[in-house]
Structure formats: C-alpha cells, structure tokens
Motif scaffolding. Structure first.
Motif, PDB file in Angstrom:
ATOM      1  N   MET A 414       0.831  -1.211   0.000  1.00  0.00           N
ATOM      2  CA  MET A 414       0.000   0.000   0.000  1.00  0.00           C
ATOM      3  C   MET A 414       0.865   1.262   0.000  1.00  0.00           C
ATOM      4  SD  MET A 414      -3.327  -0.910   2.334  1.00  0.00           S
ATOM      5  CE  MET A 414      -2.586  -1.577   3.783  1.00  0.00           C
ATOM      6  N   LEU A 415       1.980   1.209   0.746  1.00  0.00           N
ATOM      7  CA  LEU A 415       2.876   2.376   0.785  1.00  0.00           C
ATOM      8  C   LEU A 415       3.453   2.663  -0.595  1.00  0.00           C
ATOM      9  CD1 LEU A 415       5.007   2.232   4.051  1.00  0.00           C
ATOM     10  CD2 LEU A 415       3.862   4.236   3.153  1.00  0.00           C
ATOM     11  N   SER A 416       3.839   1.573  -1.298  1.00  0.00           N
ATOM     12  CA  SER A 416       4.462   1.773  -2.610  1.00  0.00           C
ATOM     13  C   SER A 416       3.458   2.330  -3.619  1.00  0.00           C
ATOM     14  CB  SER A 416       5.056   0.455  -3.106  1.00  0.00           C
ATOM     15  OG  SER A 416       4.022  -0.471  -3.344  1.00  0.00           O
ATOM     16  N   GLU A 417       2.138   2.000  -3.422  1.00  0.00           N
ATOM     17  CA  GLU A 417       1.119   2.457  -4.395  1.00  0.00           C
ATOM     18  C   GLU A 417       0.364   3.677  -3.893  1.00  0.00           C
ATOM     19  OE1 GLU A 417      -1.290  -0.980  -4.698  1.00  0.00           O
ATOM     20  OE2 GLU A 417       0.172  -2.142  -5.849  1.00  0.00           O
ATOM     21  N   LYS A 418       0.749   4.190  -2.735  1.00  0.00           N
ATOM     22  CA  LYS A 418      -0.031   5.241  -2.051  1.00  0.00           C
ATOM     23  C   LYS A 418      -0.329   6.441  -2.955  1.00  0.00           C
ATOM     24  CE  LYS A 418       0.504   8.290   1.980  1.00  0.00           C
ATOM     25  NZ  LYS A 418       1.323   8.587   3.149  1.00  0.00           N
ATOM     26  N   GLN A 419       0.705   7.052  -3.530  1.00  0.00           N
ATOM     27  CA  GLN A 419       0.504   8.281  -4.309  1.00  0.00           C
ATOM     28  C   GLN A 419      -0.314   8.018  -5.571  1.00  0.00           C
ATOM     29  OE1 GLN A 419       4.015  10.555  -4.931  1.00  0.00           O
ATOM     30  NE2 GLN A 419       2.952  12.230  -5.950  1.00  0.00           N
ATOM     31  N   ILE A 420      -0.009   6.898  -6.257  1.00  0.00           N
ATOM     32  CA  ILE A 420      -0.728   6.586  -7.506  1.00  0.00           C
ATOM     33  C   ILE A 420      -2.222   6.462  -7.222  1.00  0.00           C
ATOM     34  CG2 ILE A 420      -0.944   4.871  -9.372  1.00  0.00           C
ATOM     35  CD1 ILE A 420       2.056   4.132  -8.620  1.00  0.00           C
ATOM     36  N   LYS A 421      -2.546   5.714  -6.138  1.00  0.00           N
ATOM     37  CA  LYS A 421      -3.964   5.495  -5.798  1.00  0.00           C
ATOM     38  C   LYS A 421      -4.637   6.822  -5.423  1.00  0.00           C
ATOM     39  CE  LYS A 421      -4.316   0.665  -4.544  1.00  0.00           C
ATOM     40  NZ  LYS A 421      -4.642  -0.308  -3.526  1.00  0.00           N
ATOM     41  N   TRP A 422      -3.931   7.601  -4.613  1.00  0.00           N
ATOM     42  CA  TRP A 422      -4.509   8.882  -4.145  1.00  0.00           C
ATOM     43  C   TRP A 422      -4.829   9.778  -5.341  1.00  0.00           C
ATOM     44  CZ3 TRP A 422      -3.522  14.199  -3.748  1.00  0.00           C
ATOM     45  CH2 TRP A 422      -4.201  14.868  -2.714  1.00  0.00           C
ATOM     46  N   GLU A 423      -3.890   9.848  -6.282  1.00  0.00           N
ATOM     47  CA  GLU A 423      -4.100  10.686  -7.475  1.00  0.00           C
ATOM     48  C   GLU A 423      -5.266  10.163  -8.304  1.00  0.00           C
ATOM     49  OE1 GLU A 423      -2.725  13.457  -7.947  1.00  0.00           O
ATOM     50  OE2 GLU A 423      -0.826  13.463  -6.861  1.00  0.00           O
ATOM     51  N   SER A 424      -5.390   8.809  -8.389  1.00  0.00           N
ATOM     52  CA  SER A 424      -6.485   8.250  -9.204  1.00  0.00           C
ATOM     53  C   SER A 424      -7.845   8.515  -8.555  1.00  0.00           C
ATOM     54  CB  SER A 424      -6.269   6.764  -9.458  1.00  0.00           C
ATOM     55  OG  SER A 424      -6.748   5.996  -8.396  1.00  0.00           O
ATOM     56  N   TYR A 425      -7.927   8.424  -7.198  1.00  0.00           N
ATOM     57  CA  TYR A 425      -9.185   8.736  -6.499  1.00  0.00           C
ATOM     58  C   TYR A 425      -9.538  10.221  -6.708  1.00  0.00           C
ATOM     59  CZ  TYR A 425      -8.620   4.276  -4.002  1.00  0.00           C
ATOM     60  OH  TYR A 425      -8.486   2.957  -3.668  1.00  0.00           O
ATOM     61  N   LYS A 426      -8.518  11.103  -6.643  1.00  0.00           N
ATOM     62  CA  LYS A 426      -8.721  12.547  -6.804  1.00  0.00           C
ATOM     63  C   LYS A 426      -9.284  12.833  -8.200  1.00  0.00           C
ATOM     64  CE  LYS A 426      -5.338  15.723  -7.534  1.00  0.00           C
ATOM     65  NZ  LYS A 426      -4.179  16.581  -7.256  1.00  0.00           N
ATOM     66  N   LYS A 427      -8.677  12.160  -9.199  1.00  0.00           N
ATOM     67  CA  LYS A 427      -9.102  12.373 -10.592  1.00  0.00           C
ATOM     68  C   LYS A 427     -10.557  11.934 -10.786  1.00  0.00           C
ATOM     69  CE  LYS A 427      -7.708  11.083 -15.256  1.00  0.00           C
ATOM     70  NZ  LYS A 427      -7.455   9.840 -15.928  1.00  0.00           N
ATOM     71  N   GLU A 428     -10.861  10.718 -10.215  1.00  0.00           N
ATOM     72  CA  GLU A 428     -12.230  10.186 -10.340  1.00  0.00           C
ATOM     73  C   GLU A 428     -13.232  11.151  -9.718  1.00  0.00           C
ATOM     74  OE1 GLU A 428     -13.560   7.555 -11.710  1.00  0.00           O
ATOM     75  OE2 GLU A 428     -11.855   6.323 -12.311  1.00  0.00           O
ATOM     76  N   GLY A 429     -12.946  11.638  -8.487  1.00  0.00           N
ATOM     77  CA  GLY A 429     -13.869  12.542  -7.765  1.00  0.00           C
ATOM     78  C   GLY A 429     -14.070  13.838  -8.533  1.00  0.00           C
ATOM     79  N   SER A 430     -12.969  14.399  -9.029  1.00  0.00           N
ATOM     80  CA  SER A 430     -13.036  15.667  -9.759  1.00  0.00           C
ATOM     81  C   SER A 430     -13.869  15.513 -11.037  1.00  0.00           C
ATOM     82  CB  SER A 430     -11.607  16.111 -10.080  1.00  0.00           C
ATOM     83  OG  SER A 430     -11.624  17.199 -10.942  1.00  0.00           O
ATOM     84  N   GLU A 431     -13.639  14.383 -11.734  1.00  0.00           N
ATOM     85  CA  GLU A 431     -14.389  14.145 -12.978  1.00  0.00           C
ATOM     86  C   GLU A 431     -15.885  14.000 -12.716  1.00  0.00           C
ATOM     87  OE1 GLU A 431     -12.544  10.832 -14.883  1.00  0.00           O
ATOM     88  OE2 GLU A 431     -10.805  11.998 -15.592  1.00  0.00           O
ATOM     89  N   ARG A 432     -16.243  13.296 -11.623  1.00  0.00           N
ATOM     90  CA  ARG A 432     -17.664  13.127 -11.261  1.00  0.00           C
ATOM     91  C   ARG A 432     -18.320  14.506 -11.061  1.00  0.00           C
ATOM     92  NH1 ARG A 432     -16.652   8.294 -11.860  1.00  0.00           N
ATOM     93  NH2 ARG A 432     -17.488   6.521 -10.728  1.00  0.00           N
TER      94      ARG A 432
END
Length: 1115
Positions: A414-432
C-alpha cells in the motif's frame, strides 16, 4: 547544531566507531567460543598426561623459570610444545586478537572520555553529548557493550581455558574470575570486581545510569501506548541498566530508594530479562547478594503479584488465540478493513507479542537453576497460574508471526502504491463533479433534471477544489477533504437532490472516493516502524531452541506447517537489526562478517528444524533398503514377456511421498547414516580366527549397495540427482576419515575448520575411537596389515595370495581389494593407498632414526663395517677366504638385524599392498572409464617424454615452478592406478656412512634363513625364524630408492663381489653344487631387475654371465 552522527562530526563519529566495534567484538567472541580446541580444557586423562607440562595458566607468571627449566630439560617436551603451537597457532591468534580488542575497546572508550573532558571536541562535553538524543544512546551503549563483552567472555570461555589460551599475552583483565556455570556457587564480589579491573570514570558511569533510570532513551513508549505494556517497551533499556549497575555496585548494595525506583519502573511485573541476543538472566538469582536490589525486587516476587501477572497472561492467551486465527482466515484481511482498523490491529499485535515475550522468558528452563529451591517454586507457580502449555504458546507465536508478516507485506504494498492510488481517487472525484456540473447546465441530457446555474457553478467549484488538493501537504489535504465530504452531504439535503437517483449516485461515488483519499493519506511508514519495534523477537534468539521438538513434530504431522514457520524465522531474523544497526551506521567493514555470523547461526537453526523432513524420508528409505536387499529380486537384463509379472513384485513395493525434501537435509541425513554404518560395520576383533575382514566387507558392501539402490529409487520422486549426491557425500566421508587418520602421522594437523571435506551445514560425524586407529579407514588398514603380517604369512607373488606359514592355509588374496572396491569404491581404495603412504613414511623415518642413533653409535658394530670395507676393497676384486670373512662379519653384527629386518619387511609388506591397490584401481578404471584411462596414460607418457627431452636439451620447454600440472596429474594417475609405488620417493635423506655395506651385510645375514623351492621360489626354512622373501626384497629396494643412486650401485657391486668370491672359493675347494647363499643372492639380483623394470645389464655388470647360466640350470 550539527547532526551528532554526521560524517564531519568528529565527536559523534568517534563514539559511533567505538560502539560499532563493541558489537563486532561480541560477535567474534560468540563465534570463537564454538572453536575452543578441546585440548585446552584438559578434561581427558590422555590430554593431561600429554600436554599437562606445556599448557599452563597465569600461575606461570609466578615462576616462569621453573616452567622454562622443565621445558629445556626435556627435548621431547620442546618438540611437543613446538608441534602444539604449529597446530593451534591460527585459532590462538584469533583468540589473542579478540581478547586484546576487548582491552583496546575499554582503553579507547576511556581515551574518548578524557578527550571530552579536556575539550578536544570543540563545544562538546560529556553533558552536551548526553543531552543529544543520539549521543545519549551511544554513550549508554558504549558502557553496556563493554559489560556484555565481559559477561560473554566469562560465560562462554571458562576462566582456566582463557588463561591457558592467553598465557603468551599477559592481560590482567582476562585472568580467571572463578565464575562457574549455572548451578555452581557464585564467587564473592562477582561480577563487580571483574567489572572494575580497568577503572572507568565514576562521573561517566553515574551519568549513564542516571539517563537510563530516568529517560526513555529510545522513545519506545510511543510504540506501546498502554501503561501495562511499559515494562516491555523499556525492556532493552532495562537490560542495559542491569549490566551498567555492576559498574557501581553500591547502588545494588545500599541505595534502596534508587533500586525501588528502578524496580518500579522496569521490573514491576517481570524478573527474567534478555541482556543481548537472547542471553537470559534471572534477577532473583543475579541480585541475591545485593541487599537493596533484593529488597526492592521482593515486591515483584510477592506470590500474589506473580499470580496476578501469570493469570493476566493466561487470560490474554485465551482471548488472543481465536482473535488472531479469525484475522488469518482466507480473505479476511482486505485493504479497506486494514485501513479502517489500523489501531485495533496494532493493539492486537502488541498484546500477542507482550504475552509471548512474558511467557517465553518466565517459563524458560535456562532462566531457572533447578538446584535453587526458591527459583523452582517461582517457576512452578508461573507454570500453574498461567496454565502454560508450550504447544499453545508456540501456536500463538506461529499465528502472530504469520499475521505480522501478512500485515507488513500489505502495508509495504500500500505504501508503494499510495501516491498513484490517491491521485487516481482525486481524478475520479473531480471528474464526477465536472460531469454533474454539465448535467445542471441543461446541455447534457439527463432525465428530469432542470437547468440550475447556481448548482452548475457550485459543482464546478467543488471539482476545482478537489483538483487543487496537494499530496505533498497531507495534513491540509486531509482537513480539506473532510470539509468537501461534509459539503457534498449538505448539498444533497438542502437542494432536495434525493429524488434523482442518478445525481445521488454521483454524489455518493464522489464521497466514497474522497473517503478513500483520506484512508490512503493515512497510510504512514510509522505503522511499519511500530510493527518492527513491537515484533522484536531478539530475546528468543536462544530460548527458541526449546521449541524445536514441537516444530519438528508439527512438520511431521502436517508438512504445510513449513509455510507458517517461514514467517516465524523471518520474525526471528529481525533480531539481526540489533547488533548490525551501529555497525551499518559507522560504515564499518565488520558489517559483512558480523551479519554472516548471526545469519549463519539462524540458517543453521532453520536447517536443524527442517532436518525432520530428510529424517522422515530416511525412515522410509530404511524400509526401502530392507525391501531392495531382502525382498525384491534383481531384474535380469533379458526377460521373457510372460515372466514380467513375477518380477514386478507389486506386493513388496513401498510408496514414498517426497514433496518436502530439501537437498541439504537429505545430504546431512545421508552422511549421518552412511558414516555411522561405516563406523559400526568396520570394527574388527584382532583375536578372531579366521579374520572377520572378508565377511564384514561383504556385509558392508550389501549395506552400501542397499543405500545406493534405494537412493537411486527415490531420486526421481524427489527430483534430485541421487547418484551425484551419493558420490559427492560418500567421497567426502571417506576422504575426511582418511584425512583424520593421516593426522596422527602429521606434525601440523588439519583441524576440522581447516578441512576441505568437513562442513558446518552437512557435518561428517566424529565417533570415539575403539582402538589405536582414529577412524574406520585406519581400522580397515591395520586389519589388512595384521592378517598379511610377514612374520606369520608367506606371500606368493605369482598367485597374488598370502598363505599362513604354519598351516599353509590361504589367508587372503587379491579378491580382498575387489571387495574393498565394492564396499568403499575408488575413494576408499585411494584413501587406503594414501594412508599406506603415510605409514611407509613413518616406518622409514623411524628406521633412519634407529640407524643413526643406535647402529652408527655402536663402536663395535662400526668397527666391523670398517673391517668389511677394507676386506672388500677394491670391489671389482675377490675377497680372500670369503666364507670366513663374511660369516665373521655377520656373526659380529647379529644383534642389530632383528629390528632392521622388522622395519624392512613392514615397508615391503605395505608396498605389496600398494601394488595390489594400484592394480585394482587400474583394472576398474579401464573397465568403467576406458577413455579416461587411455587419456591419462597418453598424457603421462607425453609429459615424461617432454621432461626427458628437456634434460637432454635444456632449451626445450619444461613446466614452470608455478605450473600445477604435474601436481594435479599425479592425483589423477594415482586414483586411476597408473603409477608404480616402488618408484616413489617417500622421504628426503642425507648422506649416511657405511650405508651400502650395512644393507649388504643385512641381506647376506638373511640368506641362510631362506631356501629355494622350484614351485614357490625363495621360502622360509623354519617357521620359528620367519622371513618372507617378497616383502624383504621390496622393502630393501624401497629403502635404497630413498638415497642417491650411487649407494645402490655400491650395494649391487658388493653382492656381485660376494657371489664371485664364494663361487671362486667353491671352485678352488672342488665343491660341485652352487651354495644356497649364492642362489639366494642371484635370486635377489633377478628380482631386483624384475621389480625395477631395469635392463639385465645392471646385474650382469657385477656377475659374470656364465654364473647366471649355471644358476638358470638350477632354476
């Protein structure tokens, strides 16, 4: 202020190097403690008798003149002392360096403290260093490690042994402390008097103890927030304090308030501690002599308190076991559950580790002296009140380790993927949000949604706000995300958007993404660090061994248990961080050796646990061997189809399930069993009539064949190269035993740790010797020598057979060597050959010593030699009155020939055996590896041709000194039997006076004891005065080969003169028959030519051809 551990901070780097070295010294002491030469303990009577006079302790320094005088008075003692030093100098040097480095450590620490005091380090004093977090830790560790070194030395390397090892370097620090192993009476003022041998600044000790008493120097309490876990949190600091208190024993003796404070803080609920890498100490016993310490500890040891603690952990065990097993269920630990329950999961981990630690330490056998009544009672109470069951505790340890491992791996992922996941959630929320804004613009068709510019603008703003969240500023982003979630909840309520399900869904999805962002931003490395601190298992580095039998039993019952054990071993491996941390920080070159030592110990333990797998396999193998030898017939190479069913013998086959078999473990078990079989199978009774040699070899061959065939049987199941393993390990066992046997002939012996055949992972077992031989190969060799002894047997060369002199029954023949080949293979025969070489060397050395010290110092005998030389001069002439001259010389020297004959015949006997071995090796090499045999023979011939050509013309090439070709090819040639033992030079010799005349008189002294027989050649006249011809000739030939060829020339010339002189006398006295002594002398020349493969001209140069012609008519 400059970072204390920065590379340019001299003050910090100096103390860091000292502490790093301290950890390395302790590792070296622990390593060396396993390599103490047994002789230094002087436990055996034989060792005491042999080495008692040359191994002294520090009492030597009270009267060195006495010991030196004793040595000088006896040359054999000096020789033994020299040999002893040569054999042990390497390991002793390691001990010297280790002991000296302990002394140097404390000298350097004192110098560092003096430098601090004198202001050598600008702006740094003892006080400022102790105010710095790293400085405080390092100074406390520096004192603590010195104390640990002293305790390790005393526990692992006994005082007397230390002094005996260190006699050549008198270090007062290391003199005997009278410390005895657990259970024995403790010396007075121990260990404080030992700790005070080198004075250390009292201010420094006082300030270190002050810091350890009051501060949490490693900030461990943050990892254990619960108050009941405090003593576990401070356990490492408690161990340091325990060691450091011995530097100021007055606190332990008299300062009750301080001791009460220490016990209340560190030991309110525990009394067994681990001081370094699993070395445990029971405070009840350790603090017994100290009044203040003992009084303070009594509150902890109150029966009610013990009951309360034990019962608390019993309850913990009951509740934790199902809890952890639930968490470990397949699919339970999912990412969202972990992220939502981090505190709960960490608390569960803490509770498990604290319970395991307390129960493991307080029930460990090593922590309680069985002879101490009070300790026995405390242990019994702990076991009863905690309802202690080692299997349940071990199961909890397994589950906790597995849970910890799974959680750590998930967190790392989870630590290694932390930033990638956070950015993808941010993108999804913003697009919605952008999509919703478009819906309310009335442009995008969505059923029954009216245009609303306010909402359109609001959702666009929210989209921008989500887009503006910054990953780097996690605190602000987290706060803002919470506010955005709140805003989205409110917009749904205030604008009556619930009626439109699609809009609701969009809002719910966005809130979900924002929640995920908060979860993801909370994944912190601190959690992993806390898990690392909480999961520390270094205290069990030694205690874990008491669970080995439980581990092995559980693997035997359920092999899949190995996967859970993996997590436990990885948890144990984290203990390596403790000694390596400072070494790594200091960039010390010791990092490699220290990490190799501890990881080697861990790997050895893992091997020990997993050894149950090959053990189980070999139990099955034993059944297969029984079937292979007794029940299953060999299938013939040609087989009628209708008989196939009979040979398949389906009822007798044994199935084996070989899933979890490890090659090293298999090798280890194979070595153990084969070595034991060879040791047990080759023990001979010297009084047995007839000899047990052949029956035992046949039995042994059947056993080895059973092993071999069953190994062949299982190799495909287990997917290992059975034949390769078999050959490698059997050759290693035999070569190692040969090496150990040859050690008795060597001055500088090969120790186990120097041997190329011995291994720590797959050790070859050593068995106590049952007779003068050290190993089975020695017993085999000596049994062969016993039954072919030239004093009782007669060797007939043409038949390669030995017969008993009295009964004329066959004793043994060359089949013996085929049998050894079947039993021990080529390695066995080759090893036997090597051992015989050593025996020949020893025999020749003893013989030369006897010749120089006995024969050549006997004036009467030397006078005879002088007279004989005068009579024989010139050697081309004839001795006048030959019979009388020779008979007189032989009679006067009769007393010296008994020992001479025995030595010559022993050498000859061993040379015959070497020839037989070479024949057998060559035969089997040509049979089994004809290409190798041909290649070796051709290479050998071409090399010899090149060398001969070089001697004819030195400009031609010759192997240089550093070229190992000749040395390497010799080993191959000897293994293939392509060599002649009679041409070998065994020893280096000097010029000896009268040597040809001595050997000439010796041979003519033996001739009257022999007679010529047409069927058997030269045989013994009387069984009571035994002389066997072939060993006599070969022994004398070997002896002459060790000296310059001119000695042989002179010797042959003397024999020729003897033959001519006696024949001349017979002719003048008209005696028609050739005297038997002349027949014997001519037979000697015939055999000499035959065995040396020289031209007949060598003999005919000294004896006229007509005498040889007449001699042949007799033959």
């Amino acid at each position: 202020m400059l970072d204390f551990l920065a590379e340019n901070n001299l003050c910090g780097q100096a103390v860091l190097r000292i502490v790093s070295r301290g950890n390395a010294i302790i590792a070296e002491l622990l390593r060396l403690s396993e390599f103490i030469p047994a002789v230094f303990r002087l436990k055996d009577k034989s060792d005491q008798q042999k080495y008692g006079d040359i191994i002294c302790d520090f009492s030597y320094f009270k009267g060195p003149e006495y010991y030196e005088g004793k040595l000088e008075a006896k040359p054999e003692l000096q020789d033994l002392d020299e040999e002893f030093r040569e054999n042990n100098i390497e390991i002793l040097s390691r001990f010297y360096l280790a002991f000296e480095s302990v002394h140097k450590y404390i000298v350097d620490l004192n110098r560092y403290l003096d430098d601090l005091h004198e202001g050598v380090y600008i702006q740094q004093t003892l006080e400022t260093v102790l105010l710095n977090e790293d400085g405080k830790q390092l100074l406390c560790e520096a004192l603590y490690l010195y104390g640990v070194m002293l305790l390790v030395i005393d526990q692992k390397i006994e005082g007397e042994v230390r002094e005996r090892i260190h006699i050549h370097r008198n270090l007062p620090l290391l003199t005997h402390t009278l410390y005895s192993p657990p259970g024995a009476k403790r010396p007075a003022n121990y260990p404080e008097s030992y700790f005070q041998r080198v004075p250390i600044s009292a201010t420094f000790i006082s300030m270190v103890i002050g810091r350890l008493r009051s501060d949490d120097i490693y900030n461990q309490v943050s990892a254990y927030p619960l108050p009941e876990h405090r003593s576990t949190a401070l356990a490492n600091q408690a161990a340091m304090l325990y060691v450091c208190l011995y530097f100021t024993p007055s606190i332990l003796h008299t300062q009750q308030a301080k001791m009460r404070e220490i016990v209340d803080k560190y030991f309110p609920d525990n009394w067994v501690i681990s001081i370094y890498m699993g070395i445990t100490v029971n405070l009840v016993e350790a603090w017994e002599p100290y009044k203040a310490a003992k009084t303070a500890l009594n509150y902890t040891l109150d029966s009610a308190n013990i009951k309360e603690q034990a019962s608390r952990y019993a309850a913990s065990m009951e509740s934790l076991k199902p809890q952890v097993q639930q968490l470990l269920k397949e699919g339970f630990l999912r990412e969202e559950i972990v992220l939502d329950n981090i505190p709960k999961l960490l608390n569960c981990l803490r509770d498990c580790n604290v319970a395991i630690r307390w129960l493991m330490l307080h029930t460990a056998d090593s922590a309680y002296d069985p002879n101490n009544k009070r300790l026995r009672q405390i242990k019994e109470q702990v076991i009863n009140d905690s309802k202690y069951n080692p299997k349940i505790l071990f199961q909890l340890l397994l589950d906790t380790a597995q849970f910890e491992f799974t959680l750590k791996e998930m967190f790392k992922q989870m630590l290694s993927e932390k930033q990638i996941k956070w950015e993808s959630y941010k993108k999804e929320g913003s697009e919605r949000m952008t999509e919703l804004a478009e819906v309310f613009s009335g442009v995008k068709p969505l059923t029954r949604v009216e245009k609303n510019e306010n909402l359109q603008a609001w959702f666009r703003e929210i989209s921008k706000q989500i887009e503006s969240l910054n990953y780097e500023d996690s605190t602000a982003a987290g706060r803002k995300t919470v506010q955005l979630i709140q805003a989205l909840v409110e917009v749904q309520e205030f604008h009556q958007l619930e009626s439109n399900l699609q809009v609701c869904q969009f809002l719910a999805d966005t809130r979900k993404f924002l929640h995920q962002m908060i979860r993801t931003i909370n994944i912190k490395e601190e959690v992993l660090i806390t898990m690392q601190i909480v999961g520390d298992l270094s205290y069990a580095w030694q205690i874990i061994d008491s669970f080995t039998s439980i581990m092995q039993e559980s693997i035997r019952v359920n092999p899949s248990m190995v996967t859970k054990l993996r997590a436990t071993f990885l948890k144990l491996a984290s203990a390596l961080d403790l000694p390596l941390l400072r070494i790594n920080q200091a960039n010390s070159p010791d990092l490699l050796s220290v990490s190799q030592f501890y990881s080697g110990e861990l790997v050895a333990y893992v091997r020990k646990v997993l050894q149950i797998i090959p053990e189980s396999m070999f139990t099955s193998l034993a059944k297969i061997i029984k079937l292979q030898i007794h029940d299953i017939m060999e299938v013939p190479t040609r087989l009628d189809k209708d008989k196939l069913k009979d040979y398949s013998q389906l009822g007798a086959r044994y199935e084996v399930d070989p899933k979890q078999l490890l090659e090293d473990g298999i090798r280890k078990e194979l070595v153990k069993r084969v070595a034991y079989a060879l040791h047990k199978g080759l023990i001979f009774n010297p009084k047995a009539k007839p000899s047990e040699l052949m029956p035992k070899l046949k039995e042994m061959a059947a056993t080895m064949d059973g092993f071999y065939r069953s190994f062949e049987y299982i190799q495909d199941y287990v997917s290992i190269y059975g034949l390769k393993i078999w050959q490698e390990e059997v050759s290693r066992i035999i070569n190692y035993n040969v090496e150990q046997e040859c050690n008795s002939f060597l001055r500088t012996k090969i120790q186990d740790w120097q041997s190329v055949y011995q291994s720590t992972h797959i050790p070859i077992p050593k068995f106590p010797s049952v007779d003068e031989s050290a190993t089975f190969i020695g017993r085999l060799c000596r049994e062969i020598l016993r039954i072919t002894d030239p004093k009782v047997t007669c060797y007939i060369d043409q038949m390669n057979t030995w017969y008993d002199m009295k009964s004329h029954q066959e004793v043994t023949n060359n089949r013996l060597f085929s049998e050894i080949q079947d039993t021990l293979g080529t390695f066995g025969l080759n090893g036997l050959d090597r051992l015989l070489c050593f025996m020949i060397v020893k025999e020749l050395q003893n013989f030369l010593t006897m010749l120089q010290k006995t024969i050549l110092r006997d004036k009467a005998v030397v006078d005879v030699f002088k007279a004989m030389l005068t009579a024989a001069n010139p050697v081309q002439g004839i001795v006048v009155n030959a019979s009388k001259v020779y008979a007189s010389a032989v009679a006067k020297t009769q007393k010296i020939w008994g020992a001479y004959l025995e030595a010559i015949m022993k050498v000859g006997q061993m040379q015959i055996l070497r020839q037989q071995i070479a024949n057998e090796l060559n035969y089997s090499c040509k049979f089994d590896s004809k290409h190798l045999a041909a290649a070796l023979e051709n290479l050998n011939k071409s090399l010899l041709a090149d060398i001969e050509a070089h001697y004819q013309d030195p400009s031609l090439p010759y192997p240089k000194e550093d070229n190992t070709l000749l040395y390497e090819i010799t080993a191959y040639l000897e293994a293939a039997g392509i060599h002649n033992p009679l041409n070998k030079i065994y020893i280096t010799t000097k010029r000896l006076p009268y040597f040809p005349i001595i050997n000439f008189l010796f041979i003519i002294a033996q001739l009257p004891k022999l007679q010529y027989s047409k069927n058997q050649g030269m045989t013994c006249r009387k069984a009571a005065d035994p002389v066997d011809w072939p060993p006599l000739v070969l022994g004398l030939l070997t002896l002459l080969k060790q000296f310059h060829s001119r000695y042989t020339e002179q010797f042959l010339a003397l024999i020729g003169q003897f033959i001519r002189s006696v024949m001349e006398q017979c002719t003048s006295q008209k005696i028609p028959d050739m005297p038997s002594d002349v027949v014997g002398a001519l037979m000697f020349l015939e055999d000499y030519v035959k065995y040396t493969k020289l031209s007949r001209k060598v003999a005919e140069a000294h004896v006229p051809s007509f005498i040889f012609d007449e001699f042949r008519t007799i033959l």
